[in-house]
Motif scaffolding. Sequence first.
Motif, PDB file in Angstrom:
ATOM      1  N   SER A   1       0.827  -1.211   0.000  1.00  0.00           N
ATOM      2  CA  SER A   1       0.000   0.000   0.000  1.00  0.00           C
ATOM      3  C   SER A   1       0.861   1.260   0.000  1.00  0.00           C
ATOM      4  O   SER A   1       0.563   2.232  -0.715  1.00  0.00           O
ATOM      5  CB  SER A   1      -0.920   0.010   1.216  1.00  0.00           C
ATOM      6  N   MET A   2       1.937   1.239   0.780  1.00  0.00           N
ATOM      7  CA  MET A   2       2.839   2.389   0.801  1.00  0.00           C
ATOM      8  C   MET A   2       3.488   2.600  -0.560  1.00  0.00           C
ATOM      9  O   MET A   2       3.583   3.731  -1.055  1.00  0.00           O
ATOM     10  CB  MET A   2       3.901   2.189   1.884  1.00  0.00           C
ATOM     11  N   ALA A   3       3.934   1.503  -1.173  1.00  0.00           N
ATOM     12  CA  ALA A   3       4.567   1.611  -2.489  1.00  0.00           C
ATOM     13  C   ALA A   3       3.570   2.098  -3.544  1.00  0.00           C
ATOM     14  O   ALA A   3       3.892   2.965  -4.365  1.00  0.00           O
ATOM     15  CB  ALA A   3       5.157   0.261  -2.898  1.00  0.00           C
ATOM     16  N   MET A   4       2.351   1.540  -3.507  1.00  0.00           N
ATOM     17  CA  MET A   4       1.337   1.955  -4.478  1.00  0.00           C
ATOM     18  C   MET A   4       0.923   3.409  -4.250  1.00  0.00           C
ATOM     19  O   MET A   4       0.713   4.160  -5.221  1.00  0.00           O
ATOM     20  CB  MET A   4       0.124   1.036  -4.376  1.00  0.00           C
ATOM     21  N   ASN A   5       0.807   3.825  -2.997  1.00  0.00           N
ATOM     22  CA  ASN A   5       0.506   5.229  -2.714  1.00  0.00           C
ATOM     23  C   ASN A   5       1.602   6.134  -3.271  1.00  0.00           C
ATOM     24  O   ASN A   5       1.323   7.220  -3.794  1.00  0.00           O
ATOM     25  CB  ASN A   5       0.368   5.455  -1.209  1.00  0.00           C
ATOM     26  N   GLY A   6       2.859   5.682  -3.140  1.00  0.00           N
ATOM     27  CA  GLY A   6       3.968   6.461  -3.684  1.00  0.00           C
ATOM     28  C   GLY A   6       3.892   6.576  -5.196  1.00  0.00           C
ATOM     29  O   GLY A   6       4.114   7.655  -5.769  1.00  0.00           O
ATOM     30  N   ILE A   7       3.575   5.461  -5.861  1.00  0.00           N
ATOM     31  CA  ILE A   7       3.448   5.476  -7.323  1.00  0.00           C
ATOM     32  C   ILE A   7       2.271   6.339  -7.757  1.00  0.00           C
ATOM     33  O   ILE A   7       2.385   7.180  -8.666  1.00  0.00           O
ATOM     34  CB  ILE A   7       3.288   4.037  -7.864  1.00  0.00           C
ATOM     35  N   LEU A   8       1.123   6.154  -7.101  1.00  0.00           N
ATOM     36  CA  LEU A   8      -0.105   6.847  -7.502  1.00  0.00           C
ATOM     37  C   LEU A   8      -0.086   8.326  -7.137  1.00  0.00           C
ATOM     38  O   LEU A   8      -0.694   9.150  -7.838  1.00  0.00           O
ATOM     39  CB  LEU A   8      -1.313   6.167  -6.863  1.00  0.00           C
ATOM     40  N   SER A   9       0.617   8.682  -6.052  1.00  0.00           N
ATOM     41  CA  SER A   9       0.684  10.097  -5.682  1.00  0.00           C
ATOM     42  C   SER A   9       1.431  10.910  -6.743  1.00  0.00           C
ATOM     43  O   SER A   9       1.279  12.135  -6.799  1.00  0.00           O
ATOM     44  CB  SER A   9       1.359  10.264  -4.318  1.00  0.00           C
ATOM     45  N   GLY A  10       2.216  10.241  -7.585  1.00  0.00           N
ATOM     46  CA  GLY A  10       2.871  10.930  -8.693  1.00  0.00           C
ATOM     47  C   GLY A  10       1.893  11.385  -9.757  1.00  0.00           C
ATOM     48  O   GLY A  10       2.239  12.247 -10.583  1.00  0.00           O
ATOM     49  N   PHE A  11       0.692  10.828  -9.749  1.00  0.00           N
ATOM     50  CA  PHE A  11      -0.347  11.243 -10.691  1.00  0.00           C
ATOM     51  C   PHE A  11      -1.246  12.310 -10.069  1.00  0.00           C
ATOM     52  O   PHE A  11      -1.402  13.394 -10.631  1.00  0.00           O
ATOM     53  CB  PHE A  11      -1.184  10.040 -11.139  1.00  0.00           C
ATOM     54  N   SER A  12      -1.836  12.009  -8.891  1.00  0.00           N
ATOM     55  CA  SER A  12      -2.712  12.979  -8.222  1.00  0.00           C
ATOM     56  C   SER A  12      -3.147  12.433  -6.871  1.00  0.00           C
ATOM     57  O   SER A  12      -3.032  11.226  -6.602  1.00  0.00           O
ATOM     58  CB  SER A  12      -3.965  13.272  -9.073  1.00  0.00           C
ATOM     59  N   THR A  13      -3.687  13.331  -6.032  1.00  0.00           N
ATOM     60  CA  THR A  13      -4.277  12.898  -4.762  1.00  0.00           C
ATOM     61  C   THR A  13      -5.470  11.990  -5.021  1.00  0.00           C
ATOM     62  O   THR A  13      -5.694  11.010  -4.298  1.00  0.00           O
ATOM     63  CB  THR A  13      -4.718  14.120  -3.936  1.00  0.00           C
ATOM     64  N   ALA A  14      -6.230  12.289  -6.076  1.00  0.00           N
ATOM     65  CA  ALA A  14      -7.399  11.471  -6.408  1.00  0.00           C
ATOM     66  C   ALA A  14      -7.003  10.036  -6.730  1.00  0.00           C
ATOM     67  O   ALA A  14      -7.746   9.097  -6.423  1.00  0.00           O
ATOM     68  CB  ALA A  14      -8.144  12.082  -7.589  1.00  0.00           C
TER      69      ALA A  14
ATOM     70  N   SER B   1     -16.170  12.732  -6.655  1.00  0.00           N
ATOM     71  CA  SER B   1     -16.123  13.826  -7.622  1.00  0.00           C
ATOM     72  C   SER B   1     -15.941  13.251  -9.031  1.00  0.00           C
ATOM     73  O   SER B   1     -15.695  12.053  -9.215  1.00  0.00           O
ATOM     74  CB  SER B   1     -14.952  14.749  -7.294  1.00  0.00           C
ATOM     75  N   GLU B   2     -16.034  14.115 -10.025  1.00  0.00           N
ATOM     76  CA  GLU B   2     -15.840  13.669 -11.413  1.00  0.00           C
ATOM     77  C   GLU B   2     -14.437  13.093 -11.606  1.00  0.00           C
ATOM     78  O   GLU B   2     -14.253  12.121 -12.338  1.00  0.00           O
ATOM     79  CB  GLU B   2     -16.078  14.840 -12.378  1.00  0.00           C
ATOM     80  N   GLU B   3     -13.447  13.701 -10.960  1.00  0.00           N
ATOM     81  CA  GLU B   3     -12.083  13.196 -11.088  1.00  0.00           C
ATOM     82  C   GLU B   3     -11.951  11.808 -10.484  1.00  0.00           C
ATOM     83  O   GLU B   3     -11.315  10.914 -11.082  1.00  0.00           O
ATOM     84  CB  GLU B   3     -11.089  14.154 -10.412  1.00  0.00           C
ATOM     85  N   LEU B   4     -12.552  11.601  -9.316  1.00  0.00           N
ATOM     86  CA  LEU B   4     -12.515  10.275  -8.697  1.00  0.00           C
ATOM     87  C   LEU B   4     -13.213   9.239  -9.572  1.00  0.00           C
ATOM     88  O   LEU B   4     -12.733   8.105  -9.714  1.00  0.00           O
ATOM     89  CB  LEU B   4     -13.163  10.304  -7.317  1.00  0.00           C
ATOM     90  N   LEU B   5     -14.328   9.615 -10.179  1.00  0.00           N
ATOM     91  CA  LEU B   5     -15.051   8.687 -11.051  1.00  0.00           C
ATOM     92  C   LEU B   5     -14.251   8.351 -12.303  1.00  0.00           C
ATOM     93  O   LEU B   5     -14.216   7.194 -12.741  1.00  0.00           O
ATOM     94  CB  LEU B   5     -16.412   9.268 -11.435  1.00  0.00           C
TER      95      LEU B   5
END
Length: 456
Positions: A263-276, A354-358
């Motif tokens: 989860s920490m690694a995936m959060n690190g990868i995904l946070s490079g795209f956006s908080t959403a 939100s629309e971004e989350l969807l």
Amino acid sequence: MSSNPQAQNRMGTAKMLPLILSMALPAMFSMLVQALYNVVDSYFVAQVSEKALAAVSLAFPIQNLQIAFGVGTAVGVTSLISRRLGQGRKDEANSAAVHGILLGIATSLAFAVYGAFFTTPFFQMFESDGEIVHMGDQYISVCCIFSFGSFVVVMIEKILQATGNMFWPMVFQLVGAVANILLDPVFIFGMFGLPAMGVTGAAVATVAGQIISMIFSVVILIIRPHAIHISFKGFRPHWGTVKNIYAVGLPAIVMQAIGTVMSMAMNGILSGFSTAAYTVFGLYFKLQSFVFMPVFGLTQGLLPIMGFNYGAKNKKRLLSALYNGCAIALVIMTAGMLLFLLAPQPLLSIFNASEELLSIGIPALRIICSCFIFAALGIVSSTLFQAVGKGTYSLAVSLMRQLVILVPAAWLLARIAGQVNAVWWAYPIAECVSLAASVMFYLRLYKKEIQSLGKG
């Protein structure tokens, strides 16, 4: 607390499918209620703000680590108790239960120290928004400092499940989950004269529910007869028992803790795209619990049956439990996959998305759910490995599912494609590889140990 041999004997004599259903359905039902709580909890938090939802999503790895130590140790205790009962060594089963409760209390103290002094740096690794960091820090601090309720109750649940008693563990989980659901709006929004506490209120409701469940479980343990006798009078720690518990429990802990690292690694990868992006990742885990929790409930019923019949050297019943478990898990996971494929938008809309989350979440749910069927077989196989004392096999498979294959694949897909939707394909890739490993380990186990068992 007196012995109940009938509960033990039926694991070795009753018809397999009715036996599995009688032992697993209560756990599956209570796990579904727990999944409902997870969603309701996030639903209320989402009403506070999207930042609050992001903070709780970031806190998931630490909560998963708590579950890893609590459930992992308890799995080791369950496996040892069921094997000793199958071998007719009741005194050693009683000793394993006492050791398990004390180990749970000791573990909760370690998490209390972490919650009191070391939580802020964790959130600062992934998020620069001070408001999100502050809310996440408050939430996880409360969950860790007052974690003793969850550690004690999960140990009592597993001790009773090891004897074939699935009713009271179900009730314990229901009491805790219902208390959490009822207390969430009270503490989050402020009711009955209490101040609105926001995200901190969600944490207070969580630990309050756990403590209420713990108190109830201790009362039942004292006043009701059980197949295991627990007494602390004249207790002396036996390091051989601790070693036997962690022979299965430590791999189970690491297996669950891998989820924290993942989860920490995936959060690190995904946070490079956006908080959403990492918020969607957190929401996926809330939603997939509706599918995976019933399967985990199934394994709670399977583990003592498998362990008992392995200890009794009954190959036919051991394999029957495995095959019936796989069939039931496949039905559950197929239904879950269809739900995620056909209704991703309504599922995400539960959280005021939100629309971004969807836009990120709909393809995420549809892609990840393609691995559910492979996961069904892998989870049941891991239960067999744990039941026969081969926790390292489960550990190896989980390492592939959640770390060795998943994270590098997600990182490569993010780098190569440069799009967040590509990252989700790491899940089906990892599940296919880990299922192949599970089959290999099963064939090895069958050839070396199961094939030579007696009674069929």
